[in-house]
Scaffold this active site. Structure first.
Site, PDB file in Angstrom:
ATOM      1  N   GLY A  29       2.622   2.354  -2.522  1.00 29.61           N
ATOM      2  CA  GLY A  29       2.722   2.913  -3.865  1.00 29.61           C
ATOM      3  C   GLY A  29       3.831   2.334  -4.703  1.00 29.61           C
ATOM      4  N   LYS A  30       4.242   1.096  -4.407  1.00 23.13           N
ATOM      5  CA  LYS A  30       5.315   0.466  -5.193  1.00 23.13           C
ATOM      6  C   LYS A  30       4.951   0.397  -6.676  1.00 23.13           C
ATOM      7  CE  LYS A  30       5.280  -3.402  -3.030  1.00 23.13           C
ATOM      8  NZ  LYS A  30       4.203  -3.068  -2.079  1.00 23.13           N
ATOM      9  N   THR A  31       3.711  -0.018  -6.944  1.00 22.70           N
ATOM     10  CA  THR A  31       3.299  -0.155  -8.339  1.00 22.70           C
ATOM     11  C   THR A  31       3.331   1.187  -9.058  1.00 22.70           C
ATOM     12  OG1 THR A  31       1.925  -2.092  -7.902  1.00 22.70           O
ATOM     13  CG2 THR A  31       1.399  -0.826  -9.868  1.00 22.70           C
ATOM     14  N   SER A  32       2.842   2.234  -8.421  1.00 22.90           N
ATOM     15  CA  SER A  32       2.844   3.559  -9.045  1.00 22.90           C
ATOM     16  C   SER A  32       4.267   4.019  -9.338  1.00 22.90           C
ATOM     17  CB  SER A  32       2.143   4.580  -8.142  1.00 22.90           C
ATOM     18  OG  SER A  32       0.787   4.258  -7.966  1.00 22.90           O
ATOM     19  N   GLY A  74       0.762  -1.229   0.000  1.00 20.99           N
ATOM     20  CA  GLY A  74       0.000   0.000   0.000  1.00 20.99           C
ATOM     21  C   GLY A  74       0.798   1.287   0.000  1.00 20.99           C
ATOM     22  N   THR A 116      -7.795   0.944  -7.217  1.00 20.62           N
ATOM     23  CA  THR A 116      -7.053  -0.315  -7.159  1.00 20.62           C
ATOM     24  C   THR A 116      -7.408  -1.161  -5.937  1.00 20.62           C
ATOM     25  OG1 THR A 116      -5.250   0.603  -8.465  1.00 20.62           O
ATOM     26  CG2 THR A 116      -4.754  -1.352  -7.137  1.00 20.62           C
ATOM     27  N   ASP A 131       3.841  -9.774  -8.079  1.00 17.63           N
ATOM     28  CA  ASP A 131       2.792  -9.760  -7.052  1.00 17.63           C
ATOM     29  C   ASP A 131       1.649 -10.680  -7.480  1.00 17.63           C
ATOM     30  OD1 ASP A 131       0.838  -9.188  -5.190  1.00 17.63           O
ATOM     31  OD2 ASP A 131       1.178  -7.023  -5.243  1.00 17.63           O
TER      32      ASP A 131
END
Length: 587
Positions: free
Chosen positions: A20-23, A18, A501, A45
């Protein structure tokens, strides 16, 4: 951005769920592609959402991002990877072995360990097989939440050591001879992970004590397996553009205090700070704004347009849970949505009402002790610790199965128990014990982030199928899966944020649970900005974007609780108790 200066071929983005790794990973890949680099963005993931960010379907094959030349993405889908892995094992022996033996092999390859290793097999091919992906200048890994990531990164070394000993015939992997040919690829993967000239570790965090502590733990654990160096990215810091109202001031003060106390092991790492933006990081224009300073230009103007949310206090859910007198409460959802806080608040409320309560966690990155910040009368707290579970399981097997063996047999059994496959079995045994406890009193479980939880539930299903096969119709039995399917004995609560998300992932989790015969009992929308009634245009812009997601959750859920974003973190018995005393007024 310091972490993008002279980047090596491999970049790993990891941290607490949560944050913000993906962003950050998506924006980094986009940034490199925009300057002419060929980039492959890979998600490891189990609950990946790269496709959602770019508005297209990204699966288990390399998929081009049409708007950006030289940019492609890949999601290592656990189920697809496991199916392909099973086919590689079964195809050569079809028509050779009897159908009964084929069925036995297929069953042994249906567990969560096989799923994990199949994903790992694809992951190591990216690191260790230079020929297949030679066209890319950079391969960027958007990893699973921290505990699962460390497990994945440890696997190349674990399997290299395990294969080197030639130990056992690990049934969940198929014949050992089939793995042996991958030794060289696994070894090259280990070398790539440990080489700072080829691999850069990027630790993503929020300006929150729990996230920063998790980053330090991750950093130290990765150092132990040979991955050193690293860069720190503090994401989502509230900008001055958010205005000067009391809520904004309080949030900035919380973040400043956290940043002043960055844990020592990571305090000296090169650091970048990214400001929170008014909108969600979905779509290429939004991603391209992530590394730029925030401004109030896109903030909401005019009168507030907050979502119309009926009174939805968390206390109402506690009333429903208490009515049965005992049972299992499982808080599930995406990492970083506040499962630990919600689980702790429910457990504290039940304990303060005079019930015996066991609060436990299956999350490798659990922070229950920090959230409770002390003991609570009537509340027992524990953690299903994988390391302790594995040690206990190995000792149990040696004391039982190995008791009658000679020295040579015990030595062979001890080698078999060193297989990484042992881990899921060991953790599942402890999980099963906790489920049994809920027959006598309340058990509240803070689960791991979604992907890891699904692996655990898969192990539960595998155990159920095996018991059913062995017992048949000769006698009655109750497995952990049957208890989870009992709507009276088990209440599953999906925790989410009012963001695209987390809600989408919670919806996908709902579908997966219902496929297993488990129906979610309630949803909790945590940290709602709209429910906090902000006045500044910046925060109102964030609040306005919650409307569609709150409406979507209400349409899916039988019961909903809404928790507002608070000026202070809900840590300690008093503040956790306050969460179940809130009455959310119409916003």
């Amino acid at each position: 951005m310091k972490f993008l200066d002279a980047p090596p071929r491999f970049l790993f983005f990891t941290g607490k769920g949560g944050v913000g790794k993906t962003s950050v990973a998506c924006a980094s890949a986009l940034s490199l592609a925009r300057v002419g680099r060929k980039v492959l963005l890979v998600s490891t993931d189990p609950a990946s959402n790269i496709g959602q960010v770019f508005g297209l379907t990204v699966g288990n094959t390399v998929t081009a991002i049409p708007e950006v030349p030289g940019f492609a993405a890949l999601e290592i889908d656990p189920e697809q990877a496991a199916e392909a892995y099973r086919e590689r094992i079964l195809t050569p022996v079809r028509g050779v072995l009897p159908e009964t033996e084929l069925a036995g092999i297929a069953e042994s390859l249906s567990g969560s360990c096989t799923t994990e290793v199949a994903s790992f097999d694809e992951f190591t091919s990216l690191l260790g097989d230079g020929a297949s992906y030679a066209e890319y200048d950079h391969i960027i890994f958007d990893t699973a939440p921290t505990g699962h990531t460390i497990r994945l990164l440890q696997l190349p070394g674990s399997w290299t050591d395990f294969l080197a000993t030639g130990a056992g015939e690990p049934s969940c992997l198929g014949p050992l001879s089939g793995l042996d040919k991958h030794k060289e690829v696994y070894a090259r993967a280990v070398q790539a992970l440990a080489d700072p000239l080829r691999t850069r570790l990027v630790l993503v965090t929020r300006a929150q004590p729990s996230s920063l502590k998790e980053v330090e733990r991750t950093y130290l654990e990765l150092n132990q397996i040979g991955i050193s160096g690293g860069y720190l990215v503090v994401n989502g810091v509230l900008p001055e553009a958010a205005g000067g109202e009391e809520l904004a001031k309080a949030l900035r003060a919380r973040e400043a205090a956290a940043m002043a106390a960055v844990p020592g092991a990571v305090a000296g790492l090169p650091r970048d700070v990214l400001e929170l933006k008014p909108g969600n990081m979905v779509g290429i224009p939004a991603l391209e704004s992530l590394f730029a300073p925030a401004s109030g230009a896109d903030a909401a103007e005019g009168p507030p347009s907050f979502p119309d949310v009926e009174d939805a206090p968390l206390a109402a859910l506690v009333d429903g849970i208490e009515a049965d007198g005992h049972g299992l409460v499982m808080c599930m959802g995406k990492g970083g949505v506040g499962k630990t806080t919600v689980a702790a608040a429910i457990a504290v409320a039940l304990a303060r009402r005079g019930h015996a309560v066991h609060l436990t966690t299956t999350d490798p990155a659990a922070h229950l002790s920090e959230t409770l910040h002390g003991s609570v009368a009537g509340l027992t707290v524990s953690r299903i610790d994988p390391a302790a579970a594995i040690q206990e399981y190995r000792a149990h097997v040696m004391d039982t199965k190995g008791r009658s063996m000679d020295d040579e047999g015990r030595a062979a059994l001890a080698e078999d128990l060193m297989s990484p496959c042992t881990d899921e079995v060991a953790v599942f045994r402890q999980f099963s014990r906790v489920v049994q406890e809920s027959r006598r009193h309340f058990v509240v479980m803070d689960t791991a982030p979604t992907g890891h939880t699904l692996l655990l539930l898969d192990a539960t299903g595998s155990y159920h199928r095996e018991i059913s096969r062995q017992v048949g119709g000769s006698m009655g039995f109750v497995t952990p899966l049957m208890r989870l399917q009992d709507p009276v004995g088990t209440k599953v609560i999906l925790v989410t944020l009012a963001e695209t998300t987390p809600v989408l992932e919670a919806e996908e989790l709902k579908v997966d649970l219902e496929r297993a015969g488990i129906h979610p009992w309630a949803w909790v929308i945590n940290n709602s900005i709209a429910a906090a009634h902000p006045r500044s245009p910046f925060l109102r812009a964030r609040a306005d974007q919650e409307a569609d997601q709150i409406t979507k959750v209400r349409a899916m859920a039988e019961r909903v609780a809404l928790i507002p974003l608070l000026p202070e973190e809900p840590i300690g018995e008093a503040k956790l108790t306050a969460l179940t005393a809130f009455t959310t007024q119409r916003v």
